[in-house]
Design a protein around this motif. Structure first.
Motif, PDB file in Angstrom:
ATOM      1  N   MET A   2     -25.685   9.346  64.429  1.00  0.00           N
ATOM      2  CA  MET A   2     -25.407   8.325  63.420  1.00  0.00           C
ATOM      3  C   MET A   2     -26.081   7.046  63.937  1.00  0.00           C
ATOM      4  N   ALA A   3     -26.419   6.138  62.947  1.00  0.00           N
ATOM      5  CA  ALA A   3     -27.039   5.032  63.266  1.00  0.00           C
ATOM      6  C   ALA A   3     -26.269   3.898  62.593  1.00  0.00           C
ATOM      7  N   LYS A   4     -26.134   2.740  63.377  1.00  0.00           N
ATOM      8  CA  LYS A   4     -25.497   1.588  62.914  1.00  0.00           C
ATOM      9  C   LYS A   4     -26.411   0.508  62.741  1.00  0.00           C
ATOM     10  N   ILE A   5     -26.603  -0.040  61.503  1.00  0.00           N
ATOM     11  CA  ILE A   5     -27.533  -0.916  61.261  1.00  0.00           C
ATOM     12  C   ILE A   5     -26.573  -2.329  61.418  1.00  0.00           C
ATOM     13  N   LYS A   6     -27.122  -3.032  62.354  1.00  0.00           N
ATOM     14  CA  LYS A   6     -26.659  -4.503  62.550  1.00  0.00           C
ATOM     15  C   LYS A   6     -26.803  -5.541  61.565  1.00  0.00           C
ATOM     16  N   ASP A   7     -26.156  -6.672  61.500  1.00  0.00           N
ATOM     17  CA  ASP A   7     -26.359  -7.539  60.622  1.00  0.00           C
ATOM     18  C   ASP A   7     -27.626  -8.468  61.093  1.00  0.00           C
ATOM     19  N   ASN A   8     -28.571  -8.995  60.365  1.00  0.00           N
ATOM     20  CA  ASN A   8     -29.693  -9.736  60.988  1.00  0.00           C
ATOM     21  C   ASN A   8     -29.360 -10.703  61.078  1.00  0.00           C
ATOM     22  N   ILE A   9     -28.381 -11.312  61.968  1.00  0.00           N
ATOM     23  CA  ILE A   9     -28.181 -12.876  62.027  1.00  0.00           C
ATOM     24  C   ILE A   9     -28.105 -13.275  63.544  1.00  0.00           C
ATOM     25  N   ALA A  10     -28.399 -12.357  64.460  1.00  0.00           N
ATOM     26  CA  ALA A  10     -28.499 -12.743  65.861  1.00  0.00           C
ATOM     27  C   ALA A  10     -29.882 -12.924  66.192  1.00  0.00           C
ATOM     28  N   SER A  11     -30.166 -13.885  67.150  1.00  0.00           N
ATOM     29  CA  SER A  11     -31.712 -14.120  67.651  1.00  0.00           C
ATOM     30  C   SER A  11     -32.044 -13.201  68.599  1.00  0.00           C
ATOM     31  N   PHE A  12     -33.601 -13.394  68.769  1.00  0.00           N
ATOM     32  CA  PHE A  12     -33.993 -12.301  69.433  1.00  0.00           C
ATOM     33  C   PHE A  12     -33.528 -12.316  71.023  1.00  0.00           C
ATOM     34  N   GLY A  13     -33.406 -13.734  71.410  1.00  0.00           N
ATOM     35  CA  GLY A  13     -33.060 -13.801  72.695  1.00  0.00           C
ATOM     36  C   GLY A  13     -31.733 -13.198  73.197  1.00  0.00           C
ATOM     37  N   LEU A 179     -15.927  -2.948  70.982  1.00  0.00           N
ATOM     38  CA  LEU A 179     -15.484  -2.678  72.235  1.00  0.00           C
ATOM     39  C   LEU A 179     -16.312  -1.648  73.098  1.00  0.00           C
ATOM     40  N   GLU A 180     -16.529  -0.627  72.598  1.00  0.00           N
ATOM     41  CA  GLU A 180     -17.420   0.391  73.179  1.00  0.00           C
ATOM     42  C   GLU A 180     -18.610  -0.090  74.019  1.00  0.00           C
ATOM     43  N   GLU A 181     -19.261  -1.247  73.135  1.00  0.00           N
ATOM     44  CA  GLU A 181     -20.693  -1.671  73.724  1.00  0.00           C
ATOM     45  C   GLU A 181     -20.329  -2.827  74.735  1.00  0.00           C
ATOM     46  N   SER A 182     -19.213  -3.190  74.969  1.00  0.00           N
ATOM     47  CA  SER A 182     -18.769  -4.476  75.813  1.00  0.00           C
ATOM     48  C   SER A 182     -18.107  -4.170  77.224  1.00  0.00           C
ATOM     49  N   HIS A 183     -18.598  -5.038  78.059  1.00  0.00           N
ATOM     50  CA  HIS A 183     -17.980  -4.906  79.469  1.00  0.00           C
ATOM     51  C   HIS A 183     -17.265  -6.292  79.701  1.00  0.00           C
ATOM     52  N   SER A 184     -17.404  -7.225  78.776  1.00  0.00           N
ATOM     53  CA  SER A 184     -16.386  -8.637  79.305  1.00  0.00           C
ATOM     54  C   SER A 184     -16.483  -9.149  77.870  1.00  0.00           C
ATOM     55  N   TRP A 185     -15.642 -10.185  78.075  1.00  0.00           N
ATOM     56  CA  TRP A 185     -15.184 -11.016  76.810  1.00  0.00           C
ATOM     57  C   TRP A 185     -16.383 -11.632  75.963  1.00  0.00           C
ATOM     58  N   ASP A 186     -17.565 -12.116  76.654  1.00  0.00           N
ATOM     59  CA  ASP A 186     -18.652 -12.512  76.256  1.00  0.00           C
ATOM     60  C   ASP A 186     -19.648 -11.252  75.379  1.00  0.00           C
ATOM     61  N   ASP A 187     -19.609 -10.095  76.147  1.00  0.00           N
ATOM     62  CA  ASP A 187     -20.213  -9.078  75.348  1.00  0.00           C
ATOM     63  C   ASP A 187     -19.409  -8.680  73.841  1.00  0.00           C
ATOM     64  N   PHE A 188     -18.065  -8.850  74.056  1.00  0.00           N
ATOM     65  CA  PHE A 188     -17.404  -8.476  72.949  1.00  0.00           C
ATOM     66  C   PHE A 188     -17.609  -9.646  71.856  1.00  0.00           C
ATOM     67  N   LYS A 189     -17.601 -10.586  72.207  1.00  0.00           N
ATOM     68  CA  LYS A 189     -17.749 -11.763  71.399  1.00  0.00           C
ATOM     69  C   LYS A 189     -19.172 -11.549  70.598  1.00  0.00           C
ATOM     70  N   GLU A 190     -20.307 -11.332  71.378  1.00  0.00           N
ATOM     71  CA  GLU A 190     -21.591 -10.865  70.710  1.00  0.00           C
ATOM     72  C   GLU A 190     -21.600 -10.048  70.013  1.00  0.00           C
ATOM     73  N   ALA A 191     -21.210  -8.783  70.206  1.00  0.00           N
ATOM     74  CA  ALA A 191     -21.068  -7.504  69.533  1.00  0.00           C
ATOM     75  C   ALA A 191     -20.291  -7.595  68.235  1.00  0.00           C
ATOM     76  N   LEU A 192     -19.290  -8.492  68.190  1.00  0.00           N
ATOM     77  CA  LEU A 192     -18.551  -8.746  66.924  1.00  0.00           C
ATOM     78  C   LEU A 192     -19.365  -9.327  66.046  1.00  0.00           C
ATOM     79  N   LEU A 193     -19.959 -10.474  66.474  1.00  0.00           N
ATOM     80  CA  LEU A 193     -20.682 -11.368  65.644  1.00  0.00           C
ATOM     81  C   LEU A 193     -21.995 -10.808  64.980  1.00  0.00           C
ATOM     82  N   SER A 194     -22.268  -9.884  65.748  1.00  0.00           N
ATOM     83  CA  SER A 194     -23.410  -9.184  64.967  1.00  0.00           C
ATOM     84  C   SER A 194     -22.760  -8.299  63.898  1.00  0.00           C
TER      85      SER A 194
END
Length: 334
Positions: A2-13, A179-194
């Motif tokens: 399965m492939a999950k297409i993320k929203d194109n809103i995050a920066s390259f960095g 949550l499956e992609e995250s190891h910290s609150w910061d990871d979680f926040k970034e993954a959710l924003l995407s």
């Protein structure tokens, strides 16, 4: 598959740091095109330089997570995963552009992350956000490569749900994947924003401590406990991230013994392997191709030669890329 297409809103960095993260994600770059792989900084600058060729594309970073079932784990070599992902890219029309494909080994299920530039080499826009086509391509590739295909009863059918209840289950799926992609609150926040999802804490008015969490997706907002008390409530999430922190500390200690880490330049030094004393900064983990200084200048001149007005906008980035290449050549000759 399965492939999950993320929203194109995050920066390259931010996305480069997430996709190419051998320390926290145990990642390996499987394939790339048109990028200077010296460090995450030069990768990001490569992406941004090309994106500047078409400033009308305000969200140029494309990101797709490609996952495989546990039933395919025994057969999923790096070579097979690369072949499948490149086939997926071709069928989705992600061609003639920069991309970074990395495998992550931080979860039980095999998965890869594809980061690509939506501004291709001809300065045209790539649009791969076709969800029905994405599902069709995944089914075709699963059949072609003999991958596991679920019966359909293993996932909840949301067709009969309506309104707020349907959005609750859709939000639950997004939070679960983040949550499956995250190891910290910061990871979680970034993954959710995407995924276009945000969260906010509720605080005790007297002592000011966090007492709860809510998730918001558009106009709908749900308490974490409403999505799943044992998984998405604040105490459950705190326990999860404390466990991940402890687990990552063990991995980090082992990692630091294998790699020389310079705190001032972690993105560059992380590729210098200790066990081989002959390895220097120019011996890249991710490619066996010899370095050619002309490639950096060819890349920095790509849009200048085309006469594009955007060349001036990207010239500063191009000079940085060339400078990084010269720095590497200096290390190599040293």
């Amino acid at each position: 598959m399965m492939a999950k297409i993320k929203d194109n809103i995050a920066s390259f960095g931010g996305r480069v740091n997430y996709v190419n993260n051998p320390k926290e994600k145990n990642s390996t770059i499987l394939a790339s095109n048109g990028l200077l792989l010296e460090s995450n900084r030069t990768i990001t600058e490569s992406f941004n330089f090309q994106a500047a060729a078409n400033p009308r594309v305000t969200n140029p970073s494309g990101h797709i997570a490609i996952g495989f079932a546990l039933q395919d784990k025994s057969k999923m070599t790096d070579e097979l995963m690369t072949t499948i992902c490149l086939d997926y890219m071709a069928r989705m029309g992600i061609t003639e552009t920069q991309f970074l494909l990395a495998r992550h080994r931080d979860k039980d299920h095999d998965h890869a992350h594809l980061l690509y530039n939506r501004v291709n080499y001809d300065r045209k826009t790539i649009n791969a956000n076709y969800f029905k086509k994405n599902m069709k391509v995944c089914r075709e590739l699963s059949q072609k490569y003999g991958l596991y295909i679920s019966s359909g009863n293993e996932q909840m059918n949301l067709d009969h749900l309506r309104g707020k209840e349907k959005h609750r289950y859709e939000l639950m799926a997004k939070v679960t994947e983040a949550l499956e992609e995250s190891h910290s609150w910061d990871d979680f926040k970034e993954a959710l924003l995407s995924e276009g999802v945000t969260f906010e804490f509720r605080f005790d008015k007297v002592i000011g401590e966090r007492v709860g969490i809510s998730f918001k997706d558009g106009k709908y907002k749900f308490k974490g406990s409403a999505l799943g008390k044992d998984k998405f409530s604040l105490p459950a999430l705190d326990r999860y991230f404390k466990y991940e922190e402890a687990k990552n500390k063990v991995y980090t200690d082992e990692y630091n013994q294998r790699y020389r880490i310079d705190p001032e330049f972690p993105d560059i030094r992380q590729y210098e392997y200790v066990e081989n004393e002959d390895v220097t900064l120019v011996d890249k983990v991710h490619t066996d191709e010899p370095f050619d200084i002309n490639n950096a200048f060819d890349f920095s001149q790509k849009f200048s030669d085309s006469g594009s007005s955007s060349a001036d906008e990207g010239s500063g980035i191009g000079r940085k890329i060339a400078a990084a290449a010269l720095e590497r050549l200096w290390v190599e000759q040293k």
